[in-house]
Design a protein around this motif. Sequence first.
Motif, short mmCIF file in Angstrom:
data_model
loop_
_atom_site.label_atom_id
_atom_site.label_comp_id
_atom_site.label_asym_id
_atom_site.label_seq_id
_atom_site.Cartn_x
_atom_site.Cartn_y
_atom_site.Cartn_z
N UNK A 1 0.84 -1.20 0.00
CA UNK A 1 0.00 0.00 0.00
C UNK A 1 0.88 1.25 0.00
N UNK A 2 1.49 1.57 -1.13
CA UNK A 2 2.46 2.69 -1.17
C UNK A 2 1.85 4.05 -0.90
N UNK A 3 0.54 4.18 -1.03
CA UNK A 3 -0.10 5.48 -0.81
C UNK A 3 -0.73 5.60 0.57
N UNK A 4 -0.54 4.59 1.40
CA UNK A 4 -1.16 4.58 2.72
C UNK A 4 -0.11 4.82 3.80
N UNK A 5 -0.43 5.72 4.73
CA UNK A 5 0.44 5.95 5.87
C UNK A 5 -0.01 5.06 7.02
N UNK A 6 0.89 4.86 8.00
CA UNK A 6 0.60 3.90 9.05
C UNK A 6 0.92 4.44 10.45
N UNK A 7 0.17 3.93 11.42
CA UNK A 7 0.47 4.08 12.83
C UNK A 7 0.96 2.73 13.33
N UNK A 8 2.07 2.71 14.06
CA UNK A 8 2.64 1.48 14.58
C UNK A 8 2.36 1.39 16.08
N UNK A 9 1.81 0.24 16.51
CA UNK A 9 1.50 0.04 17.92
C UNK A 9 2.16 -1.25 18.40
N UNK A 10 2.88 -1.15 19.50
CA UNK A 10 3.54 -2.33 20.06
C UNK A 10 3.75 -2.15 21.54
N UNK A 11 4.78 -2.80 22.06
CA UNK A 11 5.14 -2.64 23.47
C UNK A 11 6.65 -2.51 23.57
N UNK A 12 7.10 -2.11 24.73
CA UNK A 12 8.54 -1.89 24.89
C UNK A 12 9.23 -3.08 25.54
N UNK A 13 8.59 -4.26 25.48
CA UNK A 13 9.14 -5.41 26.17
C UNK A 13 10.09 -6.27 25.35
N UNK A 14 9.92 -6.31 24.01
CA UNK A 14 10.75 -7.19 23.22
C UNK A 14 11.44 -6.42 22.08
N UNK A 15 11.07 -6.68 20.84
CA UNK A 15 11.79 -6.11 19.71
C UNK A 15 11.09 -4.92 19.05
#
Length: 334
Positions: free
Chosen positions: A254-268
Amino acid sequence: MFKKDPLQVIAFQTYGTSNHLYIRGRAIEDESINLEQKGAFKLLFNAWKRFETDEIKNTELIIKIGEDRFFYTKTDKRGYFLLDETVEDDLSVYANDEGWVAMVASYRQEHITRTIQSDNRFPVEMLIPSIHASFGVISDIDDTILHTGLVSVLKWRVLINTLLTSAGKRIPLEGASEFYHLLHQGKTGNEANPIFYVSHSPWNLYRYLEYFLKKNKFPKGPIVLRNFPRLFAKKAKNEKPQKQKEILNLLKTYPDLKFILIGDNGEHDPVIYLEIAKAYPKRILAIYLRRVNHKNRMATVYRLYKNYKNIPVLLVRTTDEAIKHAKKHGFIAN
């Protein structure tokens, strides 16, 4: 002689485009795993069945779209299949309002002599993001929306949660479902922003995690896991983690789509997300990292992001805090 279990096709919720068909799944024997099972022994037995799968190797499958569109694929030696094909016609005409394209998988009859569940019809779904989407969300699962205990000593909590707790009893992080629905709806309330669940967990846990997400009313989205690592297999030098490869594939798709990244600070997640944000500075809108109770990991994340100011980054204490931050930056409605 033991009676063999009937066959099934588990098609993973996946993603594609109007002219790109991308279907993943696995053909295995149906072990009839009860995702609401109770009792320690039965739960352990279910966990064993998830990983001791009887795969259907080197077998042809048919994928049907609509009334008269047929595609063909074949399982590998571990029962997995991937249909990755560019098409000339517009697949979005088969999509519903949310962008989901419903298909049917079946075994080629001439290759099968065994009993098959569901009259040899197994559901397949692929998401084509809505033209109204303002952004996509790529979210981890473990300790981001689901308590797992990845930072516990020897990961004992992971073992207890995975082996001795049914999918129906797993507890989501407070408010996570609400936050994801707000992101899915976007600032206007009807954007249908796609949610992609990308986890380091193996595909063996697909139905377990799919059931958890559905039961706890998270927005429906593609679930991307990884193959169970081969024993003693070595990674190539400088090879990226599988999770990072999957996120990069989403950016490519999806080259025209921007993203929000959600994770945790526990691993990688902190390292992977920062590397992606630096490589694609105009594609990442924000990074949300759930705080886990681990002093050393917290210190590492603070050092990692100390001088990074290009996009908003939030170490999330509570979901309310994340919602306020998302409103402030115009990701969701006030």
